[in-house]
Write an enzyme that holds these catalytic residues in place. Structure first.
Site, PDB file in Angstrom:
ATOM      1  N   SER A   1      39.368  36.454  35.921  1.00 50.49           N
ATOM      2  CA  SER A   1      39.810  37.816  36.185  1.00 50.49           C
ATOM      3  C   SER A   1      39.726  38.690  34.927  1.00 50.49           C
ATOM      4  O   SER A   1      38.636  38.971  34.442  1.00 50.49           O
ATOM      5  CB  SER A   1      41.213  37.806  36.798  1.00 50.49           C
TER       6      SER A   1
ATOM      7  N   ASP B   1      36.945  38.367  47.417  1.00 55.47           N
ATOM      8  CA  ASP B   1      37.957  38.697  46.411  1.00 55.47           C
ATOM      9  C   ASP B   1      38.453  40.133  46.621  1.00 55.47           C
ATOM     10  O   ASP B   1      37.689  41.076  46.451  1.00 55.47           O
ATOM     11  CB  ASP B   1      37.348  38.553  45.006  1.00 55.47           C
TER      12      ASP B   1
ATOM     13  N   HIS C   1      40.509  35.831  45.454  1.00 53.27           N
ATOM     14  CA  HIS C   1      40.763  35.909  44.014  1.00 53.27           C
ATOM     15  C   HIS C   1      41.407  34.598  43.572  1.00 53.27           C
ATOM     16  O   HIS C   1      42.608  34.510  43.313  1.00 53.27           O
ATOM     17  CB  HIS C   1      41.665  37.104  43.703  1.00 53.27           C
TER      18      HIS C   1
END
Length: 103
Positions: free
Chosen positions: A2, A54, A87
């Site tokens: 991320s 995501d 995610h």
């Protein structure tokens, strides 16, 4: 992962010396308008792993990052997408990361 992936792309590809590679998981190129590819980084291999579902860091951002960095001169940029992955990370993705690190 991320934000760490965003930092890896932004800093690793502006670093003035050759690196063995840059790894990004579920990230994107942040501050694209401020990014300037280092000549030494053009040959740095980039492996980008991203889930297609995501909702936090959208897959479109990853695709745009790949397009932008290739256009900027990155010679080896691999973006691998994982179907139905949000995610998060999957065992398939981790295995691909390990395989890339061992090359």
């Amino acid at each position: 992962f991320s934000q760490g992936g965003a930092v890896s792309l932004f800093t690793g590809l502006q670093y003035p010396h050759a690196l063995g590679g840059v790894l990004c998981m579920s990230g994107y190129l942040a501050a694209q308008e401020k990014f300037e590819l280092s000549p030494a980084a053009a040959a740095t291999p980039v492996a980008h792993f991203h889930g297609s579902d995501d909702p936090t860091v959208r897959i479109e951002w990853a695709r745009r990052s790949a397009e932008h960095l290739r256009a900027a001169g990155v010679k080896e940029y691999a973006l691998k997408e994982y179907e139905s992955l949000g995610h998060s990370a999957s065992m398939e993705e981790i295995a691909d990361v390990v395989a890339w690190l061992q090359t």
